[in-house]
Write a protein that holds these residues in place. Sequence first.
Motif, PDB file in Angstrom:
ATOM      1  N   THR A   1      -2.888  64.928  12.316  1.00 38.83           N
ATOM      2  CA  THR A   1      -1.629  64.435  11.737  1.00 38.83           C
ATOM      3  C   THR A   1      -1.897  63.056  11.185  1.00 38.83           C
ATOM      4  O   THR A   1      -2.962  62.483  11.425  1.00 38.83           O
ATOM      5  N   GLY A   2      -0.905  62.535  10.502  1.00 37.52           N
ATOM      6  CA  GLY A   2      -1.100  61.196   9.970  1.00 37.52           C
ATOM      7  C   GLY A   2       0.198  60.592   9.502  1.00 37.52           C
ATOM      8  O   GLY A   2       1.241  61.269   9.455  1.00 37.52           O
ATOM      9  N   ASP A   3       0.123  59.324   9.212  1.00 34.40           N
ATOM     10  CA  ASP A   3       1.289  58.610   8.694  1.00 34.40           C
ATOM     11  C   ASP A   3       0.825  57.632   7.643  1.00 34.40           C
ATOM     12  O   ASP A   3      -0.291  57.116   7.702  1.00 34.40           O
TER      13      ASP A   3
ATOM     14  N   LEU B   1       7.282  52.995  12.292  1.00 34.79           N
ATOM     15  CA  LEU B   1       7.745  54.385  12.412  1.00 34.79           C
ATOM     16  C   LEU B   1       9.187  54.431  12.921  1.00 34.79           C
ATOM     17  O   LEU B   1       9.658  53.524  13.607  1.00 34.79           O
ATOM     18  N   HIS B   2       9.871  55.498  12.534  1.00 28.19           N
ATOM     19  CA  HIS B   2      11.309  55.589  12.817  1.00 28.19           C
ATOM     20  C   HIS B   2      11.629  56.841  13.635  1.00 28.19           C
ATOM     21  O   HIS B   2      10.726  57.615  13.988  1.00 28.19           O
ATOM     22  N   LEU B   3      12.907  57.031  13.893  1.00 33.74           N
ATOM     23  CA  LEU B   3      13.312  58.150  14.745  1.00 33.74           C
ATOM     24  C   LEU B   3      12.992  59.508  14.122  1.00 33.74           C
ATOM     25  O   LEU B   3      12.800  60.486  14.832  1.00 33.74           O
ATOM     26  N   GLY B   4      12.919  59.567  12.801  1.00 31.99           N
ATOM     27  CA  GLY B   4      12.513  60.810  12.123  1.00 31.99           C
ATOM     28  C   GLY B   4      11.090  61.163  12.516  1.00 31.99           C
ATOM     29  O   GLY B   4      10.772  62.326  12.784  1.00 31.99           O
ATOM     30  N   HIS B   5      10.216  60.148  12.570  1.00 34.56           N
ATOM     31  CA  HIS B   5       8.838  60.402  13.001  1.00 34.56           C
ATOM     32  C   HIS B   5       8.816  60.837  14.462  1.00 34.56           C
ATOM     33  O   HIS B   5       8.048  61.696  14.847  1.00 34.56           O
ATOM     34  N   TYR B   6       9.681  60.194  15.244  1.00 32.20           N
ATOM     35  CA  TYR B   6       9.677  60.476  16.686  1.00 32.20           C
ATOM     36  C   TYR B   6       9.975  61.952  16.938  1.00 32.20           C
ATOM     37  O   TYR B   6       9.196  62.652  17.581  1.00 32.20           O
TER      38      TYR B   6
ATOM     39  N   ASP C   1       9.412  68.190   5.044  1.00 29.40           N
ATOM     40  CA  ASP C   1       9.078  67.707   3.702  1.00 29.40           C
ATOM     41  C   ASP C   1       7.612  67.940   3.337  1.00 29.40           C
ATOM     42  O   ASP C   1       7.250  67.934   2.164  1.00 29.40           O
ATOM     43  N   GLN C   2       6.773  68.168   4.363  1.00 29.72           N
ATOM     44  CA  GLN C   2       5.341  68.293   4.101  1.00 29.72           C
ATOM     45  C   GLN C   2       4.875  69.730   3.878  1.00 29.72           C
ATOM     46  O   GLN C   2       3.720  69.950   3.507  1.00 29.72           O
ATOM     47  N   LEU C   3       5.760  70.723   4.090  1.00 26.56           N
ATOM     48  CA  LEU C   3       5.302  72.118   4.049  1.00 26.56           C
ATOM     49  C   LEU C   3       4.616  72.510   2.730  1.00 26.56           C
ATOM     50  O   LEU C   3       3.565  73.155   2.750  1.00 26.56           O
TER      51      LEU C   3
ATOM     52  N   ARG D   1      13.808  67.796  10.020  1.00 23.42           N
ATOM     53  CA  ARG D   1      14.098  66.736   9.048  1.00 23.42           C
ATOM     54  C   ARG D   1      15.301  65.950   9.561  1.00 23.42           C
ATOM     55  O   ARG D   1      16.420  66.452   9.550  1.00 23.42           O
ATOM     56  N   LEU D   2      15.052  64.759  10.042  1.00 21.12           N
ATOM     57  CA  LEU D   2      16.160  63.946  10.527  1.00 21.12           C
ATOM     58  C   LEU D   2      16.792  63.232   9.336  1.00 21.12           C
ATOM     59  O   LEU D   2      16.090  62.582   8.550  1.00 21.12           O
ATOM     60  N   VAL D   3      18.121  63.341   9.204  1.00 26.77           N
ATOM     61  CA  VAL D   3      18.791  62.693   8.064  1.00 26.77           C
ATOM     62  C   VAL D   3      18.814  61.173   8.254  1.00 26.77           C
ATOM     63  O   VAL D   3      18.678  60.664   9.365  1.00 26.77           O
TER      64      VAL D   3
END
Length: 333
Positions: A9-11, A17-22, A154-156, A190-192
């Motif tokens: 994985t990667g960023d 990093l935010h709650l979407g990443h979490y 979003d990465q699919l 996908r966290l809004v």
Amino acid sequence: MSNKNIVLTGDRPTGCLHLGHYVGSLKSRVELQNSNNDCYIMIADIQALSDNFDNPEKVKLNVVEVCKDYISVGIDPEKCTIFIQSLIPALTEITMYYMNLVSVSRLERNPTVKAELQQKKFADSVTAGFLCYPVSQAADITAFKATTVPVGEDQLPLIELTNEIVRRFNRIYHTDILKETDARLSNVQRLVGIDGKAKASKSLNNAIFMNDDKETLKNKVYSMYTDPKHLKVSDPGQVEGNVVFTYLDAFHNNKEEVEDLKNKYRKGGLGDTTIKSLLNQTLQDMLAPIREKRAEISHEYIMDILQTGSKKANIIANETLQQVRDAIGIVYY
Ligand code: ATP
Ligand code: MG
């Protein structure tokens, strides 16, 4: 041969990093590292430069910040190889070979790239570097022979593109050295954003960061988009599209309590302040230990993790590069 999963994985080091990443990826990584997988985590500084080439300082700074985020949520550098993309030159060479296997129109049609082009407002001036970052992502994934890639929704399309490249490479060069990979989606794909926009993102500035201080966190929760038609406490309110409920669904452990609140909110009689206060408390409780752990991490410790991880990653990526050159047939010794 070991039958361990290889997880990559990667960023992008474009911000903390935010709650979407979490919920979208970090939690899965902690689970995967604890279940005997080979885990690689890449901080994609070259990819981040593709739309931040005029701000390299920001990228460099965030390499360290992102690594601090990893450690503070429980990623263990003894179990995962954490490395910096630009310290692994083999990835860039593999990218160049893969470039020949993808058409420009295929890249332009990729849904992830299309959405990002719109969001970043490149207009007609999209750079070759940005358009081609999905190819370098394919190099990153395949260099480590990753079998599993935990990602947000979003990465699919990018994972699909990687597998297309793998199939083309193996077919054209009559080999099976490259392996297709599986995307692994978490239950919150996908966290809004707190503004109700489709995706919380570093670049859209609509995210709650894991290292936001207490006050910032509270202000962000209280500014969240709810139901604009829910004016008085007694008004019936809408739960769908209401960001506070979306976040309660993602982060509050007591699902029954959330369902009860949703029913009350729908009927009328439950104010936004009450649900925001509950969400604020939930997130404060969750983030306090992460924030505390983060504050104790030294710069030296992070640099040490990144150096050690990059050394190990180089060995693996160089092996794959050699196989790639052999398969193509450009070997001069
Ligand atoms: P940027 O705006 O710079 O692209 P980002 O917030 O999209 O940053 P990335 O570094 O591009 O973050 O993404 C890293 C990983 O986190 C990817 O697997 C991505 O799918 C996942 N991710 C990012 N944002 C979210 C989100 N809001 N919900 C779920 N997963 C997410
Ligand atoms: Mg992104």
